[in-house]
Design a protein around this motif. Structure first.
Motif, PDB file in Angstrom:
ATOM      1  N   PHE A 132      49.458  19.033  59.931  1.00 41.03           N
ATOM      2  CA  PHE A 132      49.687  20.285  60.407  1.00 41.03           C
ATOM      3  C   PHE A 132      50.140  21.009  59.542  1.00 41.03           C
ATOM      4  CE2 PHE A 132      52.957  22.280  63.899  1.00 41.03           C
ATOM      5  CZ  PHE A 132      52.004  21.838  64.537  1.00 41.03           C
ATOM      6  N   ASP A 133      49.416  22.086  59.673  1.00 42.78           N
ATOM      7  CA  ASP A 133      49.422  23.324  58.911  1.00 42.78           C
ATOM      8  C   ASP A 133      50.303  24.434  60.275  1.00 42.78           C
ATOM      9  OD1 ASP A 133      49.185  25.782  58.160  1.00 42.78           O
ATOM     10  OD2 ASP A 133      46.684  26.717  58.492  1.00 42.78           O
ATOM     11  N   VAL A 134      51.402  24.581  58.939  1.00 45.09           N
ATOM     12  CA  VAL A 134      52.742  25.882  59.552  1.00 45.09           C
ATOM     13  C   VAL A 134      52.977  26.983  58.962  1.00 45.09           C
ATOM     14  CG1 VAL A 134      54.520  24.086  60.660  1.00 45.09           C
ATOM     15  CG2 VAL A 134      54.601  24.445  57.970  1.00 45.09           C
ATOM     16  N   SER A 135      51.607  27.646  58.299  1.00 46.83           N
ATOM     17  CA  SER A 135      51.840  29.030  57.299  1.00 46.83           C
ATOM     18  C   SER A 135      51.555  30.067  57.930  1.00 46.83           C
ATOM     19  CB  SER A 135      50.081  28.680  57.115  1.00 46.83           C
ATOM     20  OG  SER A 135      49.345  28.335  57.848  1.00 46.83           O
ATOM     21  N   SER A 136      51.698  29.558  59.460  1.00 51.51           N
ATOM     22  CA  SER A 136      51.677  31.124  60.416  1.00 51.51           C
ATOM     23  C   SER A 136      51.860  30.956  61.564  1.00 51.51           C
ATOM     24  CB  SER A 136      50.271  32.233  60.778  1.00 51.51           C
ATOM     25  OG  SER A 136      49.767  31.388  60.772  1.00 51.51           O
ATOM     26  N   VAL A 137      51.815  31.837  63.042  1.00 49.94           N
ATOM     27  CA  VAL A 137      52.106  31.308  63.983  1.00 49.94           C
ATOM     28  C   VAL A 137      50.774  30.841  64.747  1.00 49.94           C
ATOM     29  CG1 VAL A 137      52.793  32.071  66.728  1.00 49.94           C
ATOM     30  CG2 VAL A 137      53.925  32.388  64.552  1.00 49.94           C
ATOM     31  N   GLY A 138      49.560  31.573  64.391  1.00 53.59           N
ATOM     32  CA  GLY A 138      48.204  31.132  64.565  1.00 53.59           C
ATOM     33  C   GLY A 138      47.945  29.598  64.425  1.00 53.59           C
ATOM     34  N   ALA A 139      48.004  29.741  62.756  1.00 56.84           N
ATOM     35  CA  ALA A 139      48.159  27.912  62.398  1.00 56.84           C
ATOM     36  C   ALA A 139      48.294  27.149  63.217  1.00 56.84           C
ATOM     37  CB  ALA A 139      47.894  28.117  61.338  1.00 56.84           C
ATOM     38  N   ILE A 140      49.561  27.392  63.086  1.00 52.46           N
ATOM     39  CA  ILE A 140      50.605  26.056  64.555  1.00 52.46           C
ATOM     40  C   ILE A 140      50.134  25.978  66.026  1.00 52.46           C
ATOM     41  CG2 ILE A 140      52.957  25.922  65.298  1.00 52.46           C
ATOM     42  CD1 ILE A 140      53.882  27.413  63.177  1.00 52.46           C
ATOM     43  N   VAL A 141      49.676  26.820  66.441  1.00 57.38           N
ATOM     44  CA  VAL A 141      49.042  27.288  67.867  1.00 57.38           C
ATOM     45  C   VAL A 141      47.196  26.830  68.188  1.00 57.38           C
ATOM     46  CG1 VAL A 141      47.864  28.305  69.888  1.00 57.38           C
ATOM     47  CG2 VAL A 141      49.442  29.295  68.524  1.00 57.38           C
ATOM     48  N   ARG A 142      46.913  26.669  66.267  1.00 61.10           N
ATOM     49  CA  ARG A 142      45.345  25.864  66.257  1.00 61.10           C
ATOM     50  C   ARG A 142      46.051  24.183  66.400  1.00 61.10           C
ATOM     51  NH1 ARG A 142      43.859  30.824  63.735  1.00 61.10           N
ATOM     52  NH2 ARG A 142      45.055  30.064  62.107  1.00 61.10           N
ATOM     53  N   ALA A 143      46.872  23.869  65.207  1.00 61.15           N
ATOM     54  CA  ALA A 143      47.008  22.579  65.197  1.00 61.15           C
ATOM     55  C   ALA A 143      47.966  21.538  66.146  1.00 61.15           C
ATOM     56  CB  ALA A 143      48.615  22.873  64.529  1.00 61.15           C
ATOM     57  N   VAL A 144      48.076  22.630  66.865  1.00 64.71           N
ATOM     58  CA  VAL A 144      48.673  21.772  68.750  1.00 64.71           C
ATOM     59  C   VAL A 144      47.748  21.741  69.623  1.00 64.71           C
ATOM     60  CG1 VAL A 144      50.084  22.317  70.073  1.00 64.71           C
ATOM     61  CG2 VAL A 144      51.075  22.676  67.917  1.00 64.71           C
ATOM     62  N   GLU A 145      46.595  22.648  69.474  1.00 64.59           N
ATOM     63  CA  GLU A 145      45.193  22.774  70.258  1.00 64.59           C
ATOM     64  C   GLU A 145      44.897  21.684  70.077  1.00 64.59           C
ATOM     65  OE1 GLU A 145      43.587  26.748  69.463  1.00 64.59           O
ATOM     66  OE2 GLU A 145      44.746  27.356  71.385  1.00 64.59           O
ATOM     67  N   ARG A 146      44.296  21.098  68.475  1.00 62.35           N
ATOM     68  CA  ARG A 146      43.988  19.675  67.965  1.00 62.35           C
ATOM     69  C   ARG A 146      44.176  18.677  68.077  1.00 62.35           C
ATOM     70  NH1 ARG A 146      43.006  22.818  63.843  1.00 62.35           N
ATOM     71  NH2 ARG A 146      44.718  22.287  62.286  1.00 62.35           N
ATOM     72  N   LEU A 147      45.936  19.091  68.135  1.00 58.86           N
ATOM     73  CA  LEU A 147      46.594  17.559  69.219  1.00 58.86           C
ATOM     74  C   LEU A 147      46.717  17.077  69.906  1.00 58.86           C
ATOM     75  CD1 LEU A 147      50.645  18.336  67.059  1.00 58.86           C
ATOM     76  CD2 LEU A 147      48.466  16.328  66.636  1.00 58.86           C
TER      77      LEU A 147
END
Length: 91
Positions: A67-82
């Motif tokens: 789960f990538d927490v490197s940036s806000v956008g990375a978090i959004v993409r990770a949540v979309e995958r989940l």
């Protein structure tokens, strides 16, 4: 990125960082937003509750996760995958 997911995550992050959502941009890091480890954990809990997902995150070893927490956008993409489920992770 789906705008509805992004908007909800930005709202969660802004609340935890005590900022206005308009101040949170996808390229920003959690450090830039002033989120500490407690804020990060609270953010993860809020994301899980909001989206009905289980975030694979270990607060003791935040770099040892998918789960990538490197940036806000990375978090959004990770949540979309989940949200999309296991099939999306393979694709």
């Amino acid at each position: 990125m789906r705008p509805d997911v992004q908007d909800q995550i930005i709202s969660i992050i802004a609340r935890e960082a005590v900022l206005e959502p308009a101040e949170v941009r996808p390229e920003m890091t959690l450090e830039e937003l002033g989120l500490d480890s407690l804020g990060l954990v609270e953010m993860i809990f809020a994301i899980e509750e909001t989206f009905g997902v289980s975030v694979p995150f270990n607060a003791n070893e935040p770099t040892q996760t998918d789960f990538d927490v490197s940036s806000v956008g990375a978090i959004v993409r990770a949540v979309e995958r989940l949200i999309a489920g296991p099939a999306a992770a393979v694709a």
